[in-house]
Design an enzyme around this catalytic site. Structure first.
Site, PDB file in Angstrom:
ATOM      1  N   SER A  21      34.350  46.854  40.005  1.00  0.00           N
ATOM      2  CA  SER A  21      34.615  47.102  41.430  1.00  0.00           C
ATOM      3  C   SER A  21      36.096  46.905  41.742  1.00  0.00           C
ATOM      4  O   SER A  21      36.726  47.750  42.402  1.00  0.00           O
ATOM      5  CB  SER A  21      33.759  46.177  42.305  1.00  0.00           C
ATOM      6  N   CYS A  58      34.176  33.606  43.373  1.00  0.00           N
ATOM      7  CA  CYS A  58      33.080  33.719  44.351  1.00  0.00           C
ATOM      8  C   CYS A  58      32.354  32.383  44.428  1.00  0.00           C
ATOM      9  O   CYS A  58      31.131  32.321  44.497  1.00  0.00           O
ATOM     10  CB  CYS A  58      32.129  34.859  43.998  1.00  0.00           C
TER      11      CYS A  58
END
Length: 459
Positions: A114, A231
């Protein structure tokens, strides 16, 4: 978590946010379509889009997926967008803040792709993007996404990110290190994200992260910029890793504030200028982003290199011109100016010129794009010639019906009505290039790579 929550936030809101499903989001791939054109497409499809404030190409989306999931739409399979969590768009936005232009970028932990494809779009396929992934099985997924999105300036590698500082010191204008982490920020997407969480694992992972951030810093040119992101929410894996870098390299490290990255960024800003994002603040995943500037040169680790013979040979100017003219004659496609032809046995590859200084210094698993295989009568052109170099306006392009395009994505040959031709042909759905085929009688032989073939429930 209670001990690290900023004063203005509370535990009840944090738990409530973690229990809410994530809003679906996507990023428009500007290598394939403009944001304005994509918004028009979305209207025609009945998709509701809401802009993601920290990414000019990102949107939250509401779409009816009861018949066809977003991942099986023609637009996704053609590489027009990438399904990406909104907060994960932030590291690349931070890297390219202040309209930064980079010729060489390292994405140190790249799969599934991504952020790699987001960087390639920011670079507009120019320069070189080294996309590294430690897990060999995940490199295949990374390559499939790079291929689907029309990226041609990437060089893929499969190493522990700790090698870069010694092997490619001061080679990159910019480095993204989206570090492996304990991942509790992803609990809204994955209810099992906390199952193996422990304080001991947090501390163990933070040791690895410190090694990685040092390696990334060595790989960065003096004056270059690095973004460190995770994250996860623990201070040990975030702020303390950045402060470790500062302790090791002292005055050569500068933390750059992200307060101006987007409106209301101050709601998640730390004293150092990092973004420490709890899920209730912007209704997204938990995330951490730091932008770091390298102010001067530092001594890199010494390594002994045993690379072996480089298996590619650069084509002569005469041969490159011949290949270029044959491609123009066959498919009406030109080479980009910042690329060169390289040969390996019977395979013909197109490498970004900015990769050349690294070729004798490091072993890559895949570089640039494979454009052809040689055979007795000339060249057999490959799928990526169409998806990365064609515009869709070529004289050789054939538009398929929706039914034929569905067959195409399932790996089958197609027989377009009232169209015939010879030789290789660029295949389109509406105005989107979806592949390369070859006329055999009245059918077009399918040239879709195996990893991009889908089996069911398509648009």
């Amino acid at each position: 978590m209670r001990s690290i929550l900023p004063q203005q936030l509370n535990m009840e809101d944090f738990i409530a946010a973690c229990q809410r499903p994530l809003r679906k989001s996507l990023r428009v791939n500007t290598l394939k379509i403009s944001v304005a054109d994509f918004i028009e497409r979305a209207k025609d499809k009945g998709w509701q889009l809401e802009p993601v404030p920290w990414c000019k190409t990102g949107f939250w989306i509401e779409a009816d997926e009861s018949v066809v999931p977003l991942g099986n739409t023609a637009e996704h399979m053609s590489g027009l967008f990438y399904i990406q969590e909104a907060s994960s768009m932030m590291p690349v936005s931070a890297l390219f803040a202040q309209n930064s232009q980079f010729t060489s970028v390292l994405d140190m932990a790249a799969a599934p792709g991504s952020k790699t494809t987001q960087i390639a779009a920011e670079m507009n396929n120019h320069g070189v993007l080294v996309a590294n992934e430690f897990s060999a099985s995940r490199v295949k997924v990374l390559h499939a996404n790079v291929e689907r999105c029309g990226v041609r300036n990437a060089a893929l590698s499969n190493y522990d990110g700790r090698v870069f500082g010694g092997w490619l010191p001061e080679q990159f204008d910019a480095v993204l290190i989206d570090a492996p982490c304990s991942g509790e920020g992803t609990v809204r997407k994955d209810a099992d994200a906390m199952k193996n969480w422990s304080k001991a694992s947090v501390l163990s992972i933070s040791d690895t992260q410190k090694d990685l951030i040092e390696s990334a810093f060595h790989a960065l040119k003096p004056g270059g910029v690095m973004v460190y992101s995770t994250c996860t929410l623990s201070i040990e894996e975030n702020q303390q890793v950045c402060h470790h870098l500062k302790q090791v390299f002292a005055d050569q490290v500068e933390f750059e504030s992200l307060t101006d990255l987007f409106p209301h960024a101050d709601k998640a800003l730390t004293a150092e200028g990092f973004l420490h994002i709890f899920p209730q603040v912007y209704d997204c995943e938990g995330f951490f982003v730091a932008r770091i500037r390298k102010l001067g040169s530092v001594d890199a680790p010494k390594v002994k290199k045993r690379l072996g013979k480089f298996p590619f040979e650069k084509a002569s100017a005469k041969l490159q011109a011949d290949i270029q003219s044959q491609l123009k004659a066959a498919l009406d496609i030109d080479f980009p100016q910042d690329t060169s032809v390289w040969l390996r046995d019977k395979d013909v590859w197109l490498f970004p010129n900015a990769l050349e200084p690294m070729l004798g210094e490091f072993r890559f698993s895949r570089m640039g794009i494979k454009i052809a295989e040689t055979h007795k009568k000339g060249y057999r052109w490959q799928h990526q010639v169409a998806t990365t170099l064609a515009t869709g306006n070529e004289a050789t392009a054939v538009v398929l019906s929706v039914d034929d395009a569905r067959e195409w994505f399932m790996g089958r040959d197609v027989r377009p009505e009232n169209v015939t031709g010879s030789g290789e042909v660029i295949v389109k759905l509406a105005n989107d290039v979806i592949g390369l085929g070859k006329w055999v009688g009245n059918r077009i032989k399918n040239g879709l790579p195996r990893e991009l073939v889908r089996d069911k429930n398509l648009f």
